[in-house]
Structures are given as C-alpha cells and as structure tokens.
Design an enzyme around this catalytic site. Structure first.
Site, PDB file in Angstrom:
ATOM      1  N   ALA A  98       0.859  -1.181   0.000  1.00  0.00           N
ATOM      2  CA  ALA A  98       0.000   0.000   0.000  1.00  0.00           C
ATOM      3  C   ALA A  98       0.897   1.233   0.000  1.00  0.00           C
ATOM      4  O   ALA A  98       2.060   1.173   0.406  1.00  0.00           O
ATOM      5  CB  ALA A  98      -0.899  -0.019   1.224  1.00  0.00           C
TER       6      ALA A  98
ATOM      7  N   GLY B 168       0.482  -4.962   1.048  1.00  0.00           N
ATOM      8  CA  GLY B 168      -0.773  -5.035   0.296  1.00  0.00           C
ATOM      9  C   GLY B 168      -0.601  -5.692  -1.066  1.00  0.00           C
ATOM     10  O   GLY B 168      -1.545  -6.275  -1.609  1.00  0.00           O
TER      11      GLY B 168
ATOM     12  N   GLU C 163      -0.703  -9.271  -0.334  1.00  0.00           N
ATOM     13  CA  GLU C 163      -2.097  -9.586   0.035  1.00  0.00           C
ATOM     14  C   GLU C 163      -3.009  -9.625  -1.191  1.00  0.00           C
ATOM     15  O   GLU C 163      -3.949 -10.416  -1.253  1.00  0.00           O
ATOM     16  CB  GLU C 163      -2.591  -8.565   1.065  1.00  0.00           C
ATOM     17  CG  GLU C 163      -1.839  -8.710   2.385  1.00  0.00           C
ATOM     18  CD  GLU C 163      -2.168  -7.613   3.373  1.00  0.00           C
ATOM     19  OE1 GLU C 163      -1.805  -6.443   3.118  1.00  0.00           O
ATOM     20  OE2 GLU C 163      -2.802  -7.902   4.394  1.00  0.00           O
TER      21      GLU C 163
ATOM     22  N   GLU D 226       4.559  -5.027   7.122  1.00  0.00           N
ATOM     23  CA  GLU D 226       3.765  -4.009   7.831  1.00  0.00           C
ATOM     24  C   GLU D 226       4.220  -3.802   9.274  1.00  0.00           C
ATOM     25  O   GLU D 226       4.192  -2.687   9.794  1.00  0.00           O
ATOM     26  CB  GLU D 226       2.274  -4.411   7.827  1.00  0.00           C
ATOM     27  CG  GLU D 226       1.568  -4.166   6.502  1.00  0.00           C
ATOM     28  CD  GLU D 226       1.546  -5.377   5.580  1.00  0.00           C
ATOM     29  OE1 GLU D 226       2.429  -6.249   5.707  1.00  0.00           O
ATOM     30  OE2 GLU D 226       0.649  -5.441   4.719  1.00  0.00           O
TER      31      GLU D 226
HETATM   32  N1  CO8 Z   1       4.499   3.241  -0.828  1.00  0.00           N
HETATM   33  C1  CO8 Z   1       4.847   4.402  -1.432  1.00  0.00           C
HETATM   34  N2  CO8 Z   1       5.947   4.533  -2.199  1.00  0.00           N
HETATM   35  C2  CO8 Z   1       6.723   3.459  -2.361  1.00  0.00           C
HETATM   36  C3  CO8 Z   1       6.437   2.230  -1.743  1.00  0.00           C
HETATM   37  C4  CO8 Z   1       5.265   2.130  -0.956  1.00  0.00           C
HETATM   38  N3  CO8 Z   1       4.862   0.976  -0.388  1.00  0.00           N
HETATM   39  N4  CO8 Z   1       7.408   1.346  -2.072  1.00  0.00           N
HETATM   40  C5  CO8 Z   1       8.257   2.008  -2.858  1.00  0.00           C
HETATM   41  N5  CO8 Z   1       7.863   3.285  -3.032  1.00  0.00           N
HETATM   42  C6  CO8 Z   1       8.500   4.343  -3.815  1.00  0.00           C
HETATM   43  C7  CO8 Z   1       9.728   4.895  -3.102  1.00  0.00           C
HETATM   44  O1  CO8 Z   1       9.356   5.890  -2.173  1.00  0.00           O
HETATM   45  C8  CO8 Z   1      10.507   5.454  -4.262  1.00  0.00           C
HETATM   46  O2  CO8 Z   1       9.936   6.677  -4.665  1.00  0.00           O
HETATM   47  P1  CO8 Z   1      10.883   7.983  -4.854  1.00  0.00           P
HETATM   48  O3  CO8 Z   1      11.743   7.625  -6.017  1.00  0.00           O
HETATM   49  O4  CO8 Z   1       9.919   9.078  -5.124  1.00  0.00           O
HETATM   50  O5  CO8 Z   1      11.657   8.116  -3.594  1.00  0.00           O
HETATM   51  C9  CO8 Z   1      10.229   4.461  -5.387  1.00  0.00           C
HETATM   52  O6  CO8 Z   1       9.021   3.791  -5.018  1.00  0.00           O
HETATM   53  C10 CO8 Z   1      11.315   3.428  -5.552  1.00  0.00           C
HETATM   54  O7  CO8 Z   1      11.500   2.796  -4.291  1.00  0.00           O
HETATM   55  P2  CO8 Z   1      12.939   2.603  -3.625  1.00  0.00           P
HETATM   56  O8  CO8 Z   1      13.859   3.701  -4.004  1.00  0.00           O
HETATM   57  O9  CO8 Z   1      12.726   2.375  -2.156  1.00  0.00           O
HETATM   58  O10 CO8 Z   1      13.401   1.255  -4.339  1.00  0.00           O
HETATM   59  P3  CO8 Z   1      14.441   0.182  -3.789  1.00  0.00           P
HETATM   60  O11 CO8 Z   1      14.684  -0.741  -4.935  1.00  0.00           O
HETATM   61  O12 CO8 Z   1      15.609   0.824  -3.149  1.00  0.00           O
HETATM   62  O13 CO8 Z   1      13.655  -0.604  -2.625  1.00  0.00           O
HETATM   63  C11 CO8 Z   1      11.780  -1.763  -1.678  1.00  0.00           C
HETATM   64  C12 CO8 Z   1      12.558  -1.392  -2.950  1.00  0.00           C
HETATM   65  C13 CO8 Z   1      12.642  -2.675  -0.805  1.00  0.00           C
HETATM   66  C14 CO8 Z   1      10.521  -2.504  -2.113  1.00  0.00           C
HETATM   67  C15 CO8 Z   1      11.429  -0.484  -0.884  1.00  0.00           C
HETATM   68  O14 CO8 Z   1      10.851   0.455  -1.790  1.00  0.00           O
HETATM   69  C16 CO8 Z   1      10.464  -0.704   0.237  1.00  0.00           C
HETATM   70  O15 CO8 Z   1      10.841  -1.194   1.288  1.00  0.00           O
HETATM   71  N6  CO8 Z   1       9.179  -0.320   0.012  1.00  0.00           N
HETATM   72  C17 CO8 Z   1       8.149  -0.441   1.049  1.00  0.00           C
HETATM   73  C18 CO8 Z   1       7.749  -1.898   1.288  1.00  0.00           C
HETATM   74  C19 CO8 Z   1       6.713  -1.967   2.382  1.00  0.00           C
HETATM   75  O16 CO8 Z   1       6.940  -1.673   3.546  1.00  0.00           O
HETATM   76  N7  CO8 Z   1       5.495  -2.383   2.000  1.00  0.00           N
HETATM   77  C20 CO8 Z   1       4.372  -2.527   2.913  1.00  0.00           C
HETATM   78  C21 CO8 Z   1       3.554  -1.267   2.895  1.00  0.00           C
HETATM   79  S1  CO8 Z   1       2.285  -1.262   4.124  1.00  0.00           S
HETATM   80  C22 CO8 Z   1       1.030  -2.140   3.384  1.00  0.00           C
HETATM   81  O17 CO8 Z   1       1.132  -2.621   2.292  1.00  0.00           O
HETATM   82  C23 CO8 Z   1      -0.223  -2.259   4.172  1.00  0.00           C
HETATM   83  C24 CO8 Z   1      -1.302  -2.995   3.409  1.00  0.00           C
HETATM   84  C25 CO8 Z   1      -2.613  -2.714   4.027  1.00  0.00           C
HETATM   85  C26 CO8 Z   1      -3.796  -3.228   3.227  1.00  0.00           C
HETATM   86  C27 CO8 Z   1      -4.424  -2.369   2.250  1.00  0.00           C
HETATM   87  C28 CO8 Z   1      -5.042  -1.133   2.809  1.00  0.00           C
HETATM   88  C29 CO8 Z   1      -6.201  -1.291   3.707  1.00  0.00           C
END
Ligand code: CO8
Length: 259
Positions: A65, A110, A113, A133
């Site tokens: 998400a 998400g 999921e 999460e």
């Molecule tokens: N949300 C928003 N932006 C994101 C997300 C995310 N989940 N993941 C990546 N991005 C963005 C980054 O901010 C970045 O943007 P910018 O260039 O503007 O800074 C761009 O995507 C590229 O990402 P990275 O530079 O971080 O890329 P890397 O290759 O270095 O890393 C990763 C990749 C490891 C996947 C890293 O991006 C990461 O850890 N992302 C977050 C993963 C995470 O924690 N996911 C869980 C989110 S919480 C969730 O999903 C709850 C679900 C709830 C259910 C639905 C709603 C009710």
C-alpha cells in the site's frame, strides 16, 4: 475500461489487469483500490471474460500500500477511505471465474495480500514476498492475517508477519505461497497458459468448484460437504455435464459451452 492506475486488456477471453504506477513500484493508493474494485465488478459480469490475470508488469508486482498516502491518515480515514481495498480483494477472490496472479519482483504488504486474493499464483524466479507491515507499526490489513494462514498454515504465516522478513520465490514455492516458479521473462506467458487451460474446462463446473472451496472455508466440514454435494448435484442439470461425459464415452475432447 479506462482507468488511470491500472490497465485492463481483454484477449481471447482472458482479461489482464496490469498495475500501472511504475515510478513508485506499483504502490497501491486509494485510487488503485477503487479502480481495481470497479474493474473486478465489471469483469465478473462480462460474459466475454473467462479468466483474469493480475500482474504488475515485468519488473515488480507491488511494493505494498502507498505508505506516503497512509502516513497522512487517521483511523477514521482508514476505516472509510481504504474500504475499497477490502471490496476490491473480495471481488477478485469471489468472482465466478479463475483469477491468476502473475508476479515479478516484489510482492510486499498489500501487494502480497493482493496475490492472496487470487486463486493461484505464478511467480518469477526473482520474486520476493513479504508482509513488512510490522516494521511500520501496523499489521497486514489487506487480508494477510486471514488469507495467509489459511494458505500456508498459521506457524509460517506468524513467522512472516511477526518478523516482516522477505522470502524468495523458491521459499514461497516450498511453503505453498505460490503454485509455480518460472524464469522472470516467462511469468505472464505461463499465467496465460494456465488461464487457457482453465478456460478450456467447463466454466460452470469451475465456478462452482471455486465457490465450494471459498465458501467451504467459512463452514465446518459437515456443512462444507453438504454444500459441495448440492453444487455437485446442480451440475447434472447442465449441458456441460452431458457433453463432458458423452465426450468421454465417444473418446473425443469435450466442447463445453458454459451452460
Ligand atoms: N508506498 C509508497 N511509495 C513506495 C512504496 C510504498 N509501499 N514502495 C516504494 N515506493 C516508492 C519509493 O518511495 C521510491 O519513490 P521515490 O523515487 O519518489 O523516492 C520508489 O518507489 C522506488 O523505491 P525505492 O527507491 O525504495 O526502491 P528500492 O529498490 O531501493 O527498494 C523496496 C525497494 C525494498 C521494495 C522499498 O521500496 C520498500 O521497502 N518499500 C516499502 C515496502 C513496504 O513496507 N510495504 C508494505 C507497505 S504497508 C502495506 O502494504 C499495508 C497494506 C494494508 C492493506 C491495504 C489497505 C487497507
């Protein structure tokens, strides 16, 4: 169907939904959930569609998400504003046709999921799965605490959810999180091959089999077996059942009409 955050293409009875927010690794914001819910509703009743594939494209499935959007939300915003995520996942899970997730790269939070709402999962050998999460101070609120243990068992699901650790495709296959692992450039082709095989079967029988499995998880064994028996009996009112058995006797391939 014109959407901004997803693409929907229909070819030879197979609809492919592609998540389309590449610059943020297909992070799922409220617009994605709303559009997914609408697409799922439309595809469920579109008679030209016999199977659905959901993919994030060839680099990443979805990194979860949208954290930047969620960071601004309060409890009431989530309860109301993110409701479409639940609706979207349930529509995909319960549509009376097979749904296949084709997964390249990250399927996190998400995103993971969302794959769990599909009937089957085909993963690239470079895919990575996880429910991180917990590291954000929340829990998997897109069905992860419910669908994951039902799929892989409570013990492994708890390990993944409590640690937030990622697992690779090989481990995902080993624990039963995915059905198949293929080279990264063959994921969509493999998903389409699987979809075509599903489509070649009797669609009424397939949709009732799906209902038996899904509904059965909400019932005790006795009720589930009764539900199955009713669905099984109902199929003997279809032309597909007549055709399927006649074709076997005549030693030819059945020509199912979905009725
Ligand atoms: N949300 C928003 N932006 C994101 C997300 C995310 N989940 N993941 C990546 N991005 C963005 C980054 O901010 C970045 O943007 P910018 O260039 O503007 O800074 C761009 O995507 C590229 O990402 P990275 O530079 O971080 O890329 P890397 O290759 O270095 O890393 C990763 C990749 C490891 C996947 C890293 O991006 C990461 O850890 N992302 C977050 C993963 C995470 O924690 N996911 C869980 C989110 S919480 C969730 O999903 C709850 C679900 C709830 C259910 C639905 C709603 C009710």
């Amino acid at each position: 169907m014109a959407f901004e955050t997803i693409l929907v293409e229909i070819e030879e009875g197979i609809a492919t939904i592609t998540l389309n927010r590449r610059d943020v690794l297909n992070a799922l914001n409220s617009q994605v959930f709303t559009e997914l819910a609408e697409a799922a509703e439309n595809l469920a009743v579109d008679d030209s569609v016999r199977a659905v594939i959901i993919t994030g494209g060839d680099k990443v499935f979805a990194a979860g998400a949208d954290i930047k959007q969620m960071a601004l939300l309060g409890a009431v915003d989530v309860a109301i504003g993110l409701r479409p995520s639940k609706i979207a996942f349930e529509r995909l899970e319960n549509m009376p046709k097979p749904v296949i997730a084709a997964i390249n790269g990250y399927a996190l939070g998400g995103g993971c999921e969302l794959t769990l709402a599909a009937d089957v999962r085909v993963a690239a050998d470079n895919a990575q799965f996880g429910l991180p999460e917990i590291k954000l101070g929340i829990l998997p609120g897109g069905g992860g605490t419910q669908r994951l243990p039902r799929l892989i068992g409570a013990g492994k699901a708890k390990e993944l959810i409590f640690t937030g650790d990622l697992i690779n495709a090989e481990e995902a296959l080993r624990v039963g999180l995915v059905n198949k692992v293929v080279p990264a450039d063959q994921v969509l082709a493999e998903a389409k091959k699987m979809a075509k095989k599903f489509v070649s079967r009797g669609s009424v029988a397939l949709s009732l089999a799906k209902a038996c499995i899904n509904e059965g998880q909400r019932m005790d064994l006795e009720m589930g077996l009764e539900y199955e028996h009713k669905c099984f009996s109902l199929l003997f009112a279809t032309e597909d059942q007549k055709e399927g058995m006649k074709a076997f006797v005549e030693k030819r391939k059945p020509n199912f009409q979905g009725k």
